[in-house]
Each structure stands twice: as C-alpha cells, then as structure tokens.
Design an enzyme around this catalytic site. Structure first.
Site, PDB file in Angstrom:
ATOM      1  N   GLY A   8      44.467  43.799  43.986  1.00  0.00           N
ATOM      2  CA  GLY A   8      43.328  43.618  43.075  1.00  0.00           C
ATOM      3  C   GLY A   8      42.092  44.333  43.583  1.00  0.00           C
ATOM      4  N   ALA A  10      40.692  47.032  42.862  1.00  0.00           N
ATOM      5  CA  ALA A  10      39.901  47.904  41.984  1.00  0.00           C
ATOM      6  C   ALA A  10      38.801  47.157  41.242  1.00  0.00           C
ATOM      7  CB  ALA A  10      40.822  48.592  40.986  1.00  0.00           C
ATOM      8  N   GLY A  12      36.257  43.272  40.761  1.00  0.00           N
ATOM      9  CA  GLY A  12      35.850  41.909  41.089  1.00  0.00           C
ATOM     10  C   GLY A  12      35.869  41.571  42.571  1.00  0.00           C
ATOM     11  N   ASP A  32      46.515  48.162  43.186  1.00  0.00           N
ATOM     12  CA  ASP A  32      46.027  47.724  41.867  1.00  0.00           C
ATOM     13  C   ASP A  32      46.684  48.598  40.797  1.00  0.00           C
ATOM     14  OD1 ASP A  32      44.330  46.777  39.656  1.00  0.00           O
ATOM     15  OD2 ASP A  32      42.975  46.074  41.220  1.00  0.00           O
ATOM     16  N   ASP A  41      52.296  48.061  39.483  1.00  0.00           N
ATOM     17  CA  ASP A  41      52.176  46.954  38.534  1.00  0.00           C
ATOM     18  C   ASP A  41      52.863  45.724  39.128  1.00  0.00           C
ATOM     19  OD1 ASP A  41      52.240  45.146  36.498  1.00  0.00           O
ATOM     20  OD2 ASP A  41      53.127  46.502  35.011  1.00  0.00           O
ATOM     21  N   SER A 114      42.345  28.982  42.993  1.00  0.00           N
ATOM     22  CA  SER A 114      41.243  28.769  42.043  1.00  0.00           C
ATOM     23  C   SER A 114      40.921  27.283  42.019  1.00  0.00           C
ATOM     24  CB  SER A 114      41.674  29.195  40.642  1.00  0.00           C
ATOM     25  OG  SER A 114      40.705  28.791  39.690  1.00  0.00           O
ATOM     26  N   TYR A 155      47.712  29.174  33.655  1.00  0.00           N
ATOM     27  CA  TYR A 155      46.847  29.674  34.740  1.00  0.00           C
ATOM     28  C   TYR A 155      46.751  28.637  35.855  1.00  0.00           C
ATOM     29  CZ  TYR A 155      42.743  31.440  37.209  1.00  0.00           C
ATOM     30  OH  TYR A 155      41.888  31.895  38.180  1.00  0.00           O
ATOM     31  N   LYS A 159      48.206  28.697  39.781  1.00  0.00           N
ATOM     32  CA  LYS A 159      47.359  28.560  40.978  1.00  0.00           C
ATOM     33  C   LYS A 159      47.762  27.330  41.816  1.00  0.00           C
ATOM     34  CE  LYS A 159      44.713  32.197  40.403  1.00  0.00           C
ATOM     35  NZ  LYS A 159      44.714  33.313  41.363  1.00  0.00           N
TER      36      LYS A 159
HETATM   37  P1  NAI Z   1      39.164  40.923  38.201  1.00  0.00           P
HETATM   38  O1  NAI Z   1      39.778  40.984  36.834  1.00  0.00           O
HETATM   39  O2  NAI Z   1      37.801  41.471  38.383  1.00  0.00           O
HETATM   40  O3  NAI Z   1      40.136  41.632  39.253  1.00  0.00           O
HETATM   41  C1  NAI Z   1      41.510  41.366  39.242  1.00  0.00           C
HETATM   42  C2  NAI Z   1      42.244  42.632  39.615  1.00  0.00           C
HETATM   43  O4  NAI Z   1      43.655  42.352  39.554  1.00  0.00           O
HETATM   44  C3  NAI Z   1      41.978  43.806  38.638  1.00  0.00           C
HETATM   45  O5  NAI Z   1      41.564  44.965  39.337  1.00  0.00           O
HETATM   46  C4  NAI Z   1      43.308  44.011  37.970  1.00  0.00           C
HETATM   47  O6  NAI Z   1      43.580  45.369  37.626  1.00  0.00           O
HETATM   48  C5  NAI Z   1      44.283  43.488  39.024  1.00  0.00           C
HETATM   49  N1  NAI Z   1      45.545  43.198  38.391  1.00  0.00           N
HETATM   50  C6  NAI Z   1      45.763  42.465  37.269  1.00  0.00           C
HETATM   51  N2  NAI Z   1      47.035  42.571  36.882  1.00  0.00           N
HETATM   52  C7  NAI Z   1      47.645  43.376  37.775  1.00  0.00           C
HETATM   53  C8  NAI Z   1      48.962  43.874  37.890  1.00  0.00           C
HETATM   54  N3  NAI Z   1      49.906  43.596  36.978  1.00  0.00           N
HETATM   55  N4  NAI Z   1      49.254  44.674  38.935  1.00  0.00           N
HETATM   56  C9  NAI Z   1      48.306  45.016  39.841  1.00  0.00           C
HETATM   57  N5  NAI Z   1      47.035  44.576  39.777  1.00  0.00           N
HETATM   58  C10 NAI Z   1      46.714  43.778  38.737  1.00  0.00           C
HETATM   59  O7  NAI Z   1      39.272  39.393  38.638  1.00  0.00           O
HETATM   60  P2  NAI Z   1      38.524  38.525  39.759  1.00  0.00           P
HETATM   61  O8  NAI Z   1      37.665  37.583  39.065  1.00  0.00           O
HETATM   62  O9  NAI Z   1      37.995  39.364  40.844  1.00  0.00           O
HETATM   63  O10 NAI Z   1      39.775  37.669  40.275  1.00  0.00           O
HETATM   64  C11 NAI Z   1      40.351  37.820  41.557  1.00  0.00           C
HETATM   65  C12 NAI Z   1      41.223  36.606  41.811  1.00  0.00           C
HETATM   66  O11 NAI Z   1      40.411  35.438  41.843  1.00  0.00           O
HETATM   67  C13 NAI Z   1      42.275  36.358  40.736  1.00  0.00           C
HETATM   68  O12 NAI Z   1      43.462  35.914  41.356  1.00  0.00           O
HETATM   69  C14 NAI Z   1      41.672  35.245  39.902  1.00  0.00           C
HETATM   70  O13 NAI Z   1      42.634  34.456  39.275  1.00  0.00           O
HETATM   71  C15 NAI Z   1      40.917  34.461  40.955  1.00  0.00           C
HETATM   72  N6  NAI Z   1      39.822  33.638  40.455  1.00  0.00           N
HETATM   73  C16 NAI Z   1      38.788  34.178  39.725  1.00  0.00           C
HETATM   74  C17 NAI Z   1      37.735  33.375  39.334  1.00  0.00           C
HETATM   75  C18 NAI Z   1      36.533  33.918  38.599  1.00  0.00           C
HETATM   76  O14 NAI Z   1      35.716  33.118  38.115  1.00  0.00           O
HETATM   77  N7  NAI Z   1      36.321  35.201  38.517  1.00  0.00           N
HETATM   78  C19 NAI Z   1      37.729  31.925  39.626  1.00  0.00           C
HETATM   79  C20 NAI Z   1      38.833  31.483  40.425  1.00  0.00           C
HETATM   80  C21 NAI Z   1      39.838  32.314  40.807  1.00  0.00           C
END
Ligand code: NAI
Length: 279
Positions: A8, A10, A12, A32, A41, A114, A155, A159
């Site tokens: 991930g 790329a 957040g 990513d 993927d 989460s 979801y 988690k």
């Molecule tokens: P984000 O959407 O900004 O980043 C997630 C990354 O995962 C993206 O770059 C995406 O391309 C990658 N990804 C998704 N599907 C993929 C796949 N099939 N293969 C390879 N990469 C893939 O999300 P964020 O918010 O940074 O989330 C990071 C982690 O934190 C996640 O596991 C999310 O569930 C968890 N989380 C997020 C919260 C939030 O409020 N943002 C709260 C609690 C947990």
C-alpha cells in the site's frame, strides 16, 4: 540502513510510512497497484506470489521489517476484494516473507488493522471464523446476510480476522522464537484517499457522526510515526499487541471492555498453555 517491505506504499498511511522510512535513510521496497517499486495485485493468488517473489529478490532474502498497509475500506460491491486484500494480502505475504524476516535475526512487522474491528456492532462471528479458516467466499457470504451491512461487516470481519491471525501467529516459536516481532496498528478515522472516498459516498453521514473524542480526523503522518516506532528497537519486547490510535473512539464506546477479566473457568486452559509452552 534497514530494508523494509511496505504494501500500500502508493497512498495514504502506507505511503506516509514509506516516505518516513526513506527519509530516515532506510531502503523501502514498496508494493502496490501502481507508482511504486513492485506493482502487484494483492487480490489474486498470482499477484500475491509475485509480490512475495519480487520482494525476496530485491531484498536478497533478508528483511528487517514489513508494513502491511494495502487495504480497501467498506466499499459497497467490493466485498470480495476487501476480504482478498485485507486478509490474504497480509497473511500470504507474511507467510512467504517469514524466512527473510527470520534471516534478519531481529525483525519487526506492523500489520494495519482498524478500530472498526472493535467498534462495529453485530459483525457475524461465522464470517470471522470463515475468514480465519481461509474461506473468503464463505466469509463474504456470511457477512453479507444483511445486505445493507454487508460492506461494513465484511470490512470489520476482515480486520478482526487479520488481527486474530497476527495475535495467534506472532507468539509462536516460528515467529516470536525466530526473532520476529509482529504487532497490529489499529487506526481510527485517518485523512487518506480511503477516508475521502467514504466521505463522498452514502457513508458520509455515518463517518462524520462517528464520535472522535479528541476531535477531527487523524493524519497519515501521525500514523507513520507509530509505524516507525513499532519497527524500532522499542518493539523488541512486543509481540501480538494491538496499538489503537483513534482519537479515543474505541475508549468512548467501550471503556470497560478492556482489560477483559479472566473468569475462573479459564484456569484449566491456562494451565494447559503454561505446560505446553516451549522455553
Ligand atoms: P489508501 O486507500 O490511501 O491506501 C491503500 C493502498 O492500498 C492504495 O495505494 C491501494 O492502491 C492499495 N491497494 C488496494 N488494493 C490493492 C491491491 N489489490 N493490490 C495492491 N495494493 C492495493 O488507504 P489508507 O487509508 O492509507 O489505508 C491503509 C490501511 O489502513 C488499510 O488497510 C485500511 O483498511 C486501514 N485503515 C484505514 C483507516 C482510515 O481511516 N483511513 C482507518 C483504519 C484502518
């Protein structure tokens, strides 16, 4: 200089973590769907095995740590992907990387959970059980029994399952006993593209009205600091823990649910575990 694999990377919190580790002089192997070192993927078995292989190649078979941040939020219609990426995208990669983590002698793993795992009421236990048994299709079907709650339940169940997998696995001889320290970081609402997408969906009201006692949303850079800390020697004496960083949401909903009291009837199980513990 340490070598870390970050999924991930790329976007957040994964990107913020990778940026922070690189700025501290470490080498990061990002994984990513785009815009990083390894494009794979993680929702498919082929993508996951390719990610494992390419990481081991680049790391020369030795990893000082891993951050598993790739994941999807509770998006309607994406239930299967949620289970595949949030669960198998963690477990399959870590199982594949374990020898490289053990080769480092003292490595750290941070898995993104989460606070949804512990603040979503009514998640079917059968979904969690199916996920933990490796049956993602069954887990998705069980979580989707009430269609309106399907994405949130899938979801949260993904988690819960990944958190339990970490806690069960982290303390075994193959992990803790091989110098690997694996823990979960459980964020609350953090400003990232994932949360932005929820704020532009029918979930907007639910997200905005979710209580955050300290106010506002957290920032990805704040979480990246926790990641760096959990990869540092500060985590040498830490395994199977869940660090909740959520502005107080979890404590607001469940002030008395933790610490959990251990009932008398648990004594025989404790004794069995004490006797079977391999020193
Ligand atoms: P984000 O959407 O900004 O980043 C997630 C990354 O995962 C993206 O770059 C995406 O391309 C990658 N990804 C998704 N599907 C993929 C796949 N099939 N293969 C390879 N990469 C893939 O999300 P964020 O918010 O940074 O989330 C990071 C982690 O934190 C996640 O596991 C999310 O569930 C968890 N989380 C997020 C919260 C939030 O409020 N943002 C709260 C609690 C947990």
């Amino acid at each position: 200089m340490a070598v870390y694999a970050v999924t991930g990377a790329a976007s957040g919190m994964g990107k913020a973590s990778a940026d922070r580790l690189r700025a501290a002089g470490h080498r990061v192997i990002g994984i990513d769907l785009k815009d990083t070192e390894i494009v794979a993927d993680l929702s498919t078995p082929q993508g996951r095995s390719e990610a494992v292989r390419a990481t081991l190649d680049r790391a020369d078979g030795r990893l000082d740590g891993a951050v598993l941040a790739a994941g999807l939020g509770p998006t309607p219609g994406k239930e299967k992907l949620i289970a595949q990426v949030n669960l198998l995208g963690v477990i399959d990669l870590l199982v594949g990387w374990r020898p490289a983590l053990a080769a480092a002698g003292n490595s750290k793993v941070v898995v993104f959970g989460s606070n949804s795992a512990t603040t979503t009421p009514g998640v079917p236990n059968s979904a969690v059980k199916a996920f933990l048994a490796g049956d993602t299709d069954k887990g998705v079907a069980r979580a989707g029994r009430i269609p309106a709650s399907g994405p949130a339940f899938t979801y949260a169940a993904s988690k819960i399952a990944v958190t339990r997998w970490v806690r069960r696995t982290a303390v075994t001889p193959r992990w803790a006993g091989s110098g690997i320290r694996m823990n979960v970081l459980a964020p609350g609402a953090i400003s990232t593209p994932l949360l932005d997408a929820q704020l532009e969906s029918p979930l907007k009201r639910a997200v905005e009205s979710f209580p955050v006692p300290v106010g506002g949303f957290g920032q990805a850079e704040q979480i990246a600091q926790w990641v760096e800390f959990m990869l540092s020697p500060a985590a040498d004496f830490m395994a199977g823990s869940v660090v909740v960083v959520d502005g107080g949401t979890e404590a607001y909903f469940r002030p008395d649910d933790w610490p959990v009291r251990v009932p008398f009837r648990a004594i025989p199980g404790y004794l069995r575990k004490m006797r079977s513990f391999a020193r």
